[in-house]
Scaffold this motif. Structure first.
Motif, mmCIF file in Angstrom:
data_model
loop_
_atom_site.group_PDB
_atom_site.id
_atom_site.type_symbol
_atom_site.label_atom_id
_atom_site.label_comp_id
_atom_site.label_asym_id
_atom_site.label_seq_id
_atom_site.Cartn_x
_atom_site.Cartn_y
_atom_site.Cartn_z
ATOM 1 N N LEU A 30 0.853 -1.189 0.000
ATOM 2 C CA LEU A 30 0.000 0.000 0.000
ATOM 3 C C LEU A 30 0.884 1.232 0.000
ATOM 4 N N ILE A 31 0.653 2.121 -0.952
ATOM 5 C CA ILE A 31 1.393 3.376 -1.041
ATOM 6 C C ILE A 31 0.394 4.518 -0.992
ATOM 7 N N VAL A 32 0.594 5.429 -0.048
ATOM 8 C CA VAL A 32 -0.253 6.609 0.096
ATOM 9 C C VAL A 32 0.603 7.820 -0.224
ATOM 10 N N SER A 33 0.150 8.634 -1.171
ATOM 11 C CA SER A 33 0.966 9.771 -1.588
ATOM 12 C C SER A 33 0.147 11.051 -1.653
ATOM 13 N N LEU A 34 0.853 12.160 -1.554
ATOM 14 C CA LEU A 34 0.278 13.475 -1.785
ATOM 15 C C LEU A 34 1.049 14.138 -2.912
ATOM 16 N N GLU A 35 0.322 14.495 -3.958
ATOM 17 C CA GLU A 35 0.914 15.220 -5.079
ATOM 18 C C GLU A 35 0.706 16.702 -4.857
ATOM 19 N N VAL A 36 1.778 17.468 -4.978
ATOM 20 C CA VAL A 36 1.684 18.911 -4.781
ATOM 21 C C VAL A 36 2.241 19.618 -6.013
ATOM 22 N N ARG A 37 1.504 20.599 -6.480
ATOM 23 C CA ARG A 37 1.947 21.417 -7.620
ATOM 24 C C ARG A 37 2.306 22.802 -7.109
ATOM 25 N N ASN A 38 3.508 23.244 -7.464
ATOM 26 C CA ASN A 38 3.965 24.567 -7.035
ATOM 27 C C ASN A 38 4.597 25.287 -8.225
ATOM 28 N N ALA A 39 3.889 26.260 -8.753
ATOM 29 C CA ALA A 39 4.343 26.943 -9.970
ATOM 30 C C ALA A 39 5.620 27.743 -9.735
ATOM 31 N N ALA A 40 5.765 28.309 -8.533
ATOM 32 C CA ALA A 40 6.886 29.216 -8.299
ATOM 33 C C ALA A 40 8.099 28.539 -7.683
ATOM 34 N N GLY A 41 7.961 27.306 -7.175
ATOM 35 C CA GLY A 41 9.050 26.682 -6.445
ATOM 36 C C GLY A 41 9.059 27.171 -5.011
ATOM 37 N N SER A 42 9.381 26.294 -4.080
ATOM 38 C CA SER A 42 9.327 26.660 -2.667
ATOM 39 C C SER A 42 10.212 25.724 -1.862
ATOM 40 N N SER A 43 10.841 26.242 -0.824
ATOM 41 C CA SER A 43 11.631 25.417 0.088
ATOM 42 C C SER A 43 10.801 24.984 1.285
ATOM 43 N N ASP A 44 9.516 25.336 1.291
ATOM 44 C CA ASP A 44 8.667 25.125 2.461
ATOM 45 C C ASP A 44 7.325 24.542 2.003
ATOM 46 N N ILE A 45 7.337 23.241 1.641
ATOM 47 C CA ILE A 45 6.147 22.640 1.041
ATOM 48 C C ILE A 45 5.439 21.687 1.995
ATOM 49 N N ILE A 46 6.156 20.669 2.477
ATOM 50 C CA ILE A 46 5.516 19.616 3.251
ATOM 51 C C ILE A 46 6.402 19.222 4.428
ATOM 52 N N GLY A 47 5.759 18.811 5.536
ATOM 53 C CA GLY A 47 6.502 18.508 6.748
ATOM 54 C C GLY A 47 7.184 17.155 6.712
ATOM 55 N N MET A 48 8.380 17.110 7.289
ATOM 56 C CA MET A 48 9.120 15.860 7.417
ATOM 57 C C MET A 48 9.726 15.781 8.809
ATOM 58 N N ASP A 49 9.964 14.553 9.261
ATOM 59 C CA ASP A 49 10.602 14.288 10.544
ATOM 60 C C ASP A 49 12.067 13.988 10.260
ATOM 61 N N PHE A 50 12.940 14.929 10.550
ATOM 62 C CA PHE A 50 14.346 14.792 10.175
ATOM 63 C C PHE A 50 15.110 13.979 11.215
ATOM 64 N N GLY A 51 16.009 13.109 10.731
ATOM 65 C CA GLY A 51 16.902 12.362 11.606
ATOM 66 C C GLY A 51 16.588 10.887 11.712
ATOM 67 N N HIS A 52 15.525 10.429 11.049
ATOM 68 C CA HIS A 52 15.162 9.015 11.090
ATOM 69 C C HIS A 52 14.447 8.666 9.800
ATOM 70 N N ALA A 53 14.758 7.486 9.260
ATOM 71 C CA ALA A 53 14.080 7.049 8.039
ATOM 72 C C ALA A 53 13.982 5.537 7.999
#
Length: 216
Positions: free
Chosen positions: A111-134
């Motif tokens: 099962l894969i759950v995804s969110l597609e986001v379109r950003n015309a201008a480009g951005s460094s601040d789009i979606i949240g992530m938990d940094f330091g673990h994967a």
């Protein structure tokens, strides 16, 4: 704070130790998909359940968001099971809930759950992530919309000699077919102090009567 849910919450994020940071893409006029994946054996353990809703952290206003659900077929190719635009009002920098228009039966495969986001201008601040673990290949998937399949962002970046472990702050919520529609409805909270009832409230705050000095 209210209990999160009485349903089955699947995620790779520990909210007690969340190191929330923002993921972005500076490239203009491109759509990306950020996804989490659960393998077939894990999905099978929840046979009889349906995918009811997802949670994610949008970090800033973008052109559009779209929810997708996939599996891999017997031929190994990505197959889309569900898609719907996210049209609701979003709150940025916090957890948002998106209900599937119709609860989706879990697939026989992964099962894969995804969110597609379109950003015309480009951005460094789009979606949240938990940094330091994967959980590489499970918590950190992405692709440019339209590519054949997802890839592990962590693995891709580490191949360049850069450490960048992270997990998308996303949840998949499963519900048994016979789950009550009001399973997460809070009727009230009962408040007590020193073992004695003090009252009930439907709100997330309650003022206790004055107490004497000391521990209670």
């Amino acid at each position: 704070e209210r209990p999160f849910s009485n349903l089955i919450n699947k995620t790779y994020v520990n909210y007690d130790r969340l190191n929330l940071q923002s993921f972005g893409l500076q490239t203009e006029n491109v759509a990306i998909e950020c996804a989490i994946r659960f393998d077939a054996d894990e999905v099978k353990a929840y046979e009889g359940c349906r995918l009811q809703r997802i949670h994610f952290y949008p970090m800033s206003r973008q052109d559009s968001w779209t929810l997708h659900v996939y599996t891999h077929g017997a031929d190994g190719k990505l197959q889309e099971l569900h898609t719907q635009p996210v049209t609701q009002q979003l709150d940025y920098g916090v957890k948002n809930e998106v209900q599937l228009t119709t609860p989706l039966a879990l697939p026989a495969g992964d099962l894969i759950v995804s969110l597609e986001v379109r950003n015309a201008a480009g951005s460094s601040d789009i979606i949240g992530m938990d940094f330091g673990h994967a959980d590489k290949g499970f918590s950190d998937l992405a692709r440019v919309a339209g590519e054949d399949d997802f890839y592990s962002v962590t693995n891709a970046i580490e191949q360049e000699g850069v450490f960048y472990d992270f997990s998308w702050v996303m949840d998949a919520v499963f519900a048994p077919e016979d789950a009550a529609t009001d399973i997460d409805e809070i009727l009230h909270y009962a408040i007590s102090a020193d073992g004695q009832p003090m009252g009930t409230t439907q709100q997330l705050g309650f003022t206790l009567p004055q107490l004497t000095a000391g521990s209670h």
